[in-house]
Design an enzyme around this catalytic site. Structure first.
Site, PDB file in Angstrom:
ATOM      1  N   VAL A  72      11.693 108.768 124.595  1.00 21.74           N
ATOM      2  CA  VAL A  72      11.363 110.142 124.218  1.00 21.74           C
ATOM      3  C   VAL A  72       9.855 110.291 124.300  1.00 21.74           C
ATOM      4  O   VAL A  72       9.110 109.479 123.726  1.00 21.74           O
ATOM      5  CB  VAL A  72      11.849 110.476 122.795  1.00 21.74           C
ATOM      6  CG1 VAL A  72      11.434 111.892 122.414  1.00 21.74           C
ATOM      7  CG2 VAL A  72      13.360 110.326 122.709  1.00 21.74           C
ATOM      8  N   GLY A  73       9.397 111.296 125.023  1.00 22.42           N
ATOM      9  CA  GLY A  73       7.972 111.539 125.156  1.00 22.42           C
ATOM     10  C   GLY A  73       7.460 112.552 124.154  1.00 22.42           C
ATOM     11  O   GLY A  73       8.043 112.777 123.092  1.00 22.42           O
ATOM     12  N   ASP A  74       6.368 113.200 124.523  1.00 21.67           N
ATOM     13  CA  ASP A  74       5.728 114.131 123.608  1.00 21.67           C
ATOM     14  C   ASP A  74       6.467 115.461 123.459  1.00 21.67           C
ATOM     15  O   ASP A  74       6.391 116.113 122.413  1.00 21.67           O
ATOM     16  CB  ASP A  74       4.307 114.434 124.087  1.00 21.67           C
ATOM     17  CG  ASP A  74       4.302 115.251 125.381  1.00 21.67           C
ATOM     18  OD1 ASP A  74       3.898 116.419 125.367  1.00 21.67           O
ATOM     19  OD2 ASP A  74       4.724 114.709 126.419  1.00 21.67           O
ATOM     20  N   THR A  98       2.084 119.442 128.658  1.00 25.20           N
ATOM     21  CA  THR A  98       2.764 118.771 129.755  1.00 25.20           C
ATOM     22  C   THR A  98       1.887 117.624 130.234  1.00 25.20           C
ATOM     23  O   THR A  98       0.662 117.688 130.121  1.00 25.20           O
ATOM     24  CB  THR A  98       3.046 119.737 130.920  1.00 25.20           C
ATOM     25  OG1 THR A  98       3.547 119.003 132.041  1.00 25.20           O
ATOM     26  CG2 THR A  98       1.781 120.456 131.366  1.00 25.20           C
ATOM     27  N   GLY A  99       2.503 116.571 130.745  1.00 21.79           N
ATOM     28  CA  GLY A  99       1.717 115.458 131.260  1.00 21.79           C
ATOM     29  C   GLY A  99       2.243 114.119 130.777  1.00 21.79           C
ATOM     30  O   GLY A  99       3.432 113.958 130.494  1.00 21.79           O
ATOM     31  N   THR A 158       7.564 119.219 133.623  1.00 19.41           N
ATOM     32  CA  THR A 158       7.929 119.708 132.304  1.00 19.41           C
ATOM     33  C   THR A 158       7.651 121.211 132.234  1.00 19.41           C
ATOM     34  O   THR A 158       6.688 121.690 132.818  1.00 19.41           O
ATOM     35  CB  THR A 158       7.098 118.972 131.232  1.00 19.41           C
ATOM     36  OG1 THR A 158       7.490 117.606 131.197  1.00 19.41           O
ATOM     37  CG2 THR A 158       7.268 119.590 129.850  1.00 19.41           C
ATOM     38  N   GLY A 175       3.212 111.712 128.413  1.00 16.54           N
ATOM     39  CA  GLY A 175       3.592 111.894 127.024  1.00 16.54           C
ATOM     40  C   GLY A 175       2.999 110.891 126.070  1.00 16.54           C
ATOM     41  O   GLY A 175       2.593 111.242 124.952  1.00 16.54           O
TER      42      GLY A 175
END
Length: 297
Positions: A195-197, A217-218, A166, A220
């Protein structure tokens, strides 16, 4: 106000053979964004331009080179936030957009809504004069091979030499305006529509120039649980809070409360940079006070 800029290319286990490529990508993003800031340009332009460089670099998980979902398709998310007005534009589940951060900016500036997804987002892109691309243009051989391995057997990270990536940026311009942005292809072999963070305001990104700006990043699902970007900015509001101490505290919270992994970059309201992560590596870079570029991976 002295301009500031920090970027990242994701927190993950970076294989030795791509460390130099990650550093190079971050350096080129910094150079592009810094050129804009040095000539008096806006933080919005600097963040957008830096992220476009990272989206177009296939070493990262954003834009071209992003992970494929379970259906073998690229689905992209992005957000851009204005630290002065708290307005943001977010997009998600994009399949035909080469540079999602450009569309996120159009949503922020020209749409009544804060977030658009899927076909609705892409229809808005066409209205705004942003061309759609062939989804195959976003797929690189590395990701197609990894997907085939997982698709014909159990999913395993061992197939994914490129496990993350990301990208994001935070900038302050000479007028004191702050913007933060993040762009991602999400997790490898994710379900369609996940959908992530990254595009969620307060989770993957937040900017308030009264306190600071953050891009995360990471993992989510873990980052969302602690609303990490907003948590960091709220901590920056505390009198005497130091940028690096805040970044470190947020990553400790991520680990202790969610057992999650990830990283973040931030600028406080004075432009002081900080980075923290609990993964083996994180690709990132910033402009030092003397104007020189620092990159790490």
């Amino acid at each position: 106000m002295k301009p500031s800029l920090i970027v990242h290319g994701g927190a993950w286990t970076i294989p030795p053979q791509v460390v130099d490529a990650c550093k190079s990508g971050c350096r080129r993003a910094l150079e592009e964004g810094w050129k804009i800031l040095q000539r008096g340009g806006s933080a919005a332009d600097a963040v957008e331009s830096a992220i476009v460089i990272l989206e177009d670099d296939p070493v990262f998980d954003a834009g071209t080179g992003a992970h494929l979902n379970l259906d073998g398709r690229v689905e992209l998310d992005a957000i851009l936030m204005n630290g002065a007005t708290l307005k943001a534009g977010a997009v998600a589940v994009l399949r035909h957009i080469k540079n999602p951060i450009r569309l996120a900016r159009r949503v922020m500036e020209s749409c009544d809504h804060m977030m658009l997804v899927g076909e609705g987002a892409e229809s808005f892109a066409v209205e705004q004069g942003i061309a759609l691309c062939d989804p195959d243009e976003l797929v690189v051989p590395r990701e197609r091979a990894a997907w085939k391995h997982c698709h014909t057997g159990p999913h395993s990270d061992v197939h994914h030499v490129h496990q993350g990536g990301t990208v994001g940026a935070v900038a302050i311009d000479s007028r004191g305006q702050m913007f933060a942005g993040t762009s991602t292809g999400g997790t490898c072999c994710k379900r369609a529509g996940r959908v992530g963070d990254s595009p969620l305001i307060g989770c993957g990104t937040y900017a308030d120039q009264e306190a600071g700006g953050v891009s995360c990043t990471g993992w989510g699902e873990a980052i969302m649980k602690i609303v990490m970007a907003k948590t960091a900015v709220d901590q920056l509001r505390v009198s005497g809070a130091q940028a690096q101490q805040v970044a470190d505290a947020c990553i400790r919270l991520l680990a202790t409360r969610t057992k999650g992994t990830g990283g973040l970059i931030l600028l406080d309201r004075e432009g002081n940079p900080a980075v923290a992560f609990n993964t083996p590596n994180m690709a990132w870079g910033c402009i030092r006070p003397d104007g020189s570029i620092h990159v790490s991976a």
